[in-house]
Design a protein around this motif. Structure first.
Motif, PDB file in Angstrom:
ATOM      1  N   PRO A 195       0.871  -1.119   0.102  1.00  0.00           N
ATOM      2  CA  PRO A 195      -0.142  -0.188  -0.037  1.00  0.00           C
ATOM      3  C   PRO A 195       0.732   1.220  -0.148  1.00  0.00           C
ATOM      4  O   PRO A 195       0.524   2.121  -0.652  1.00  0.00           O
ATOM      5  CB  PRO A 195      -0.663  -0.235   1.386  1.00  0.00           C
ATOM      6  CG  PRO A 195      -0.845  -1.657   1.660  1.00  0.00           C
ATOM      7  CD  PRO A 195       0.389  -2.297   1.032  1.00  0.00           C
ATOM      8  N   THR A 240       0.816   4.195  -2.912  1.00  0.00           N
ATOM      9  CA  THR A 240       0.433   5.327  -2.590  1.00  0.00           C
ATOM     10  C   THR A 240       1.678   6.612  -2.874  1.00  0.00           C
ATOM     11  O   THR A 240       1.364   7.507  -3.418  1.00  0.00           O
ATOM     12  CB  THR A 240       0.537   5.523  -1.076  1.00  0.00           C
ATOM     13  OG1 THR A 240      -0.582   4.709  -0.531  1.00  0.00           O
ATOM     14  CG2 THR A 240       0.300   6.974  -0.538  1.00  0.00           C
ATOM     15  N   ALA A 245      -3.522  -0.441  10.115  1.00  0.00           N
ATOM     16  CA  ALA A 245      -4.679  -0.856   9.341  1.00  0.00           C
ATOM     17  C   ALA A 245      -5.320   0.099   8.802  1.00  0.00           C
ATOM     18  O   ALA A 245      -5.656   0.155   7.618  1.00  0.00           O
ATOM     19  CB  ALA A 245      -5.355  -1.868  10.169  1.00  0.00           C
ATOM     20  N   THR A 246      -5.660   1.155   9.694  1.00  0.00           N
ATOM     21  CA  THR A 246      -6.753   2.212   9.181  1.00  0.00           C
ATOM     22  C   THR A 246      -5.977   3.051   8.212  1.00  0.00           C
ATOM     23  O   THR A 246      -6.313   3.657   7.184  1.00  0.00           O
ATOM     24  CB  THR A 246      -7.507   2.996  10.456  1.00  0.00           C
ATOM     25  OG1 THR A 246      -8.038   2.076  11.168  1.00  0.00           O
ATOM     26  CG2 THR A 246      -8.125   4.360   9.608  1.00  0.00           C
ATOM     27  N   LEU A 257      -3.425   2.744   6.430  1.00  0.00           N
ATOM     28  CA  LEU A 257      -2.927   1.907   4.982  1.00  0.00           C
ATOM     29  C   LEU A 257      -4.350   1.735   4.310  1.00  0.00           C
ATOM     30  O   LEU A 257      -4.072   1.481   2.941  1.00  0.00           O
ATOM     31  CB  LEU A 257      -2.062   0.685   5.297  1.00  0.00           C
ATOM     32  CG  LEU A 257      -0.838   0.864   5.985  1.00  0.00           C
ATOM     33  CD1 LEU A 257      -0.141  -0.470   6.209  1.00  0.00           C
ATOM     34  CD2 LEU A 257       0.010   1.642   4.992  1.00  0.00           C
ATOM     35  N   ARG A 258      -5.323   1.673   4.900  1.00  0.00           N
ATOM     36  CA  ARG A 258      -6.564   1.790   3.996  1.00  0.00           C
ATOM     37  C   ARG A 258      -7.045   3.039   3.563  1.00  0.00           C
ATOM     38  O   ARG A 258      -7.493   3.338   2.384  1.00  0.00           O
ATOM     39  CB  ARG A 258      -7.930   1.331   4.859  1.00  0.00           C
ATOM     40  CG  ARG A 258      -7.762  -0.434   4.927  1.00  0.00           C
ATOM     41  CD  ARG A 258      -9.435  -0.755   5.434  1.00  0.00           C
ATOM     42  NE  ARG A 258      -9.751  -0.028   6.605  1.00  0.00           N
ATOM     43  CZ  ARG A 258      -9.395  -0.671   7.708  1.00  0.00           C
ATOM     44  NH1 ARG A 258      -8.862  -1.656   7.797  1.00  0.00           N
ATOM     45  NH2 ARG A 258      -9.773  -0.178   8.777  1.00  0.00           N
ATOM     46  N   VAL A 259      -6.555   4.174   4.123  1.00  0.00           N
ATOM     47  CA  VAL A 259      -7.173   5.532   3.966  1.00  0.00           C
ATOM     48  C   VAL A 259      -6.139   6.101   2.798  1.00  0.00           C
ATOM     49  O   VAL A 259      -6.443   6.774   1.914  1.00  0.00           O
ATOM     50  CB  VAL A 259      -6.957   6.460   5.134  1.00  0.00           C
ATOM     51  CG1 VAL A 259      -7.232   7.868   5.032  1.00  0.00           C
ATOM     52  CG2 VAL A 259      -8.208   6.164   6.337  1.00  0.00           C
ATOM     53  N   LEU A 297      -6.558   5.480  -1.078  1.00  0.00           N
ATOM     54  CA  LEU A 297      -7.633   5.998  -1.519  1.00  0.00           C
ATOM     55  C   LEU A 297      -7.989   7.378  -1.325  1.00  0.00           C
ATOM     56  O   LEU A 297      -8.089   8.178  -2.431  1.00  0.00           O
ATOM     57  CB  LEU A 297      -8.938   5.659  -0.639  1.00  0.00           C
ATOM     58  CG  LEU A 297     -10.290   5.995  -0.857  1.00  0.00           C
ATOM     59  CD1 LEU A 297     -10.818   5.724  -2.419  1.00  0.00           C
ATOM     60  CD2 LEU A 297     -11.275   5.473  -0.044  1.00  0.00           C
TER      61      LEU A 297
END
Length: 416
Positions: A331, A335, A380-381, A383-385, A388
């Protein structure tokens, strides 16, 4: 342009060597800083240093543009006066920036949970040293002295490796690793060999502070601030929220991911200098600039693919081969590909003096960083945000860039 290409490619090749040298430095500290959290502290402190150094970075970007324009205009008298005037301006700004760094370093260190006062003091030393190298960087870029920049870059990494290798091995603390960065900045002293080129006896200083320069300085602030938010802002967010073990893993993966844009960054330096100087923006100029942009984009994509294929080897090389770091690298790498593409569009807009688009880039950077501060409370949060959010920013900026590049060029003003 051919001369600029040759010296620029030398600068790019030197930067590749510097990239490998910085990777070697990360390997040294990664293997010696074994206490939990120490490795992560080094890189988050470097992020704090970059934040404190923003004023001179902004001025460097603005002055680079102006020097480049007059350097290629053939107006030598105006160029000499501008150089003398910019020297005074940057000197005063450096003094102001040094005072601000002294005042703000402790509050910012507390906010981002830098735990030790000694580490904050080391960061301040590095910031002060870096501020005083700002004028040299602006001069070399604006005058297209890429060979000299290449030499300084190589000397910087040699000093960093030598000091870091000797001291961190005997004193394995984050403070000593950060101090190695301050020592490496002594490389700028090599410019004393060209001190005649850095002085303008008998020249009447020309103040850059006309309305046109003020306007450009504002957009340079937006561009430089946006670049910081996209490239390094996440480090301080992670330092604020993550546990020590998570911070070590995130920092290790982030070092490799951030190396993508840093490795091909010299191509952006060439693009920025050329587009700033080639004010006519003829078809031949734009064609050459698109070649640079394409080469830069290819380098980002190829680098990200290589990172994912070699992730185990590269993480082992810097002593951070853990399951957590390996999972984070994917990720983070993609990014940073988007971050690199966004930065290329922003540099093009800044050199083209597309004010609205550059301000949009700065605004998107701040929005991106605030998004991470609001939601990046765990790995975790975060690397999701991150992918995106940065992809959304890229789409918005690309749409604006495509609209701007299709507009006919505005006629040059008297100040241009």
């Amino acid at each position: 342009m051919k001369k600029m290409w040759r010296s620029g490619l030398i600068f790019t090749a030197a930067n590749l060597l510097v990239g490998f040298g910085n990777l070697a430095f990360q390997s040294i500290i990664g293997h010696h800083l074994t206490d939990a959290g120490e490795y992560g502290l080094v890189n988050s402190t470097l992020g704090l240093m970059a934040l404190l150094g923003l004023p001179i970075a902004i001025a460097t970007q603005a002055v680079t543009h102006y020097i480049a324009r007059f350097n290629f205009s053939g107006d030598d008298i105006r160029l000499q006066g501008l150089l003398a005037g910019c020297h005074k301006f940057l000197l005063r700004l450096t003094i102001v920036g040094s005072v601000l760094a002294i005042v703000l370093v402790k509050p910012l260190g507390d906010f981002f949970h830098i735990p030790r006062t000694s580490l904050v003091l080391m960061a301040l030393i590095c910031v002060l040293a870096g501020l005083w190298g700002g004028f040299a960087t602006a001069l070399c870029q604006g005058m297209a002295w890429f060979k000299r920049l290449a030499l300084i870059s190589i000397l910087t990494v040699i000093l960093r490796l030598s000091f870091g290798g000797l001291v961190v091995a005997h004193h394995p603390t984050a403070e000593m690793a950060v101090l190695a960065t301050a020592v490496s900045l002594l490389s700028f002293a090599v410019l004393l060999f060209w001190k005649k080129d850095l002085s303008w006896p008998g020249t009447t200083a020309v103040s850059p502070w006309d309305r046109d320069f003020v306007r450009f300085f504002v957009v340079a602030a937006a561009c430089t601030g946006g670049s910081y938010c996209f490239n390094q802002g996440d480090l301080l967010v992670a330092q604020r929220y993550f546990m020590k073990s998570d911070m070590d893993a995130y920092s290790g993966a982030g070092v490799l991911a951030r190396a993508l844009s840093m490795t091909v960054a010299p191509l952006l330096t060439i693009l920025f200098t050329h587009r700033s100087s080639a004010h006519s923006h003829s078809q031949d100029d734009v064609r050459e600039q698109f070649k640079l942009l394409g080469l830069y984009s290819f380098g980002l994509a190829a680098g990200a693919t290589g990172l994912l294929v070699l992730r185990t080897f590269l993480l082992s090389l810097i002593g951070r081969n853990t399951p957590g770091a390996a999972d984070m690298l994917g990720p983070l790498a993609w990014t940073m590909v988007f971050v690199g593409l966004i930065q290329a569009l922003a540099m093009w807009a800044l050199a083209s003096r597309w004010i609205k688009l550059t301000l949009l880039y700065g605004g998107l950077g701040v929005a991106y960083w605030l998004t991470l501060l609001a939601f990046g409370t765990s790995p975790a949060t975060m690397l999701r945000v991150m992918p995106l959010a940065v992809a959304t920013c890229f789409v918005i900026l690309l749409a604006g860039w495509l609209l701007a590049i299709r507009r006919p060029a505005a006629p040059a003003t008297a100040t241009d």
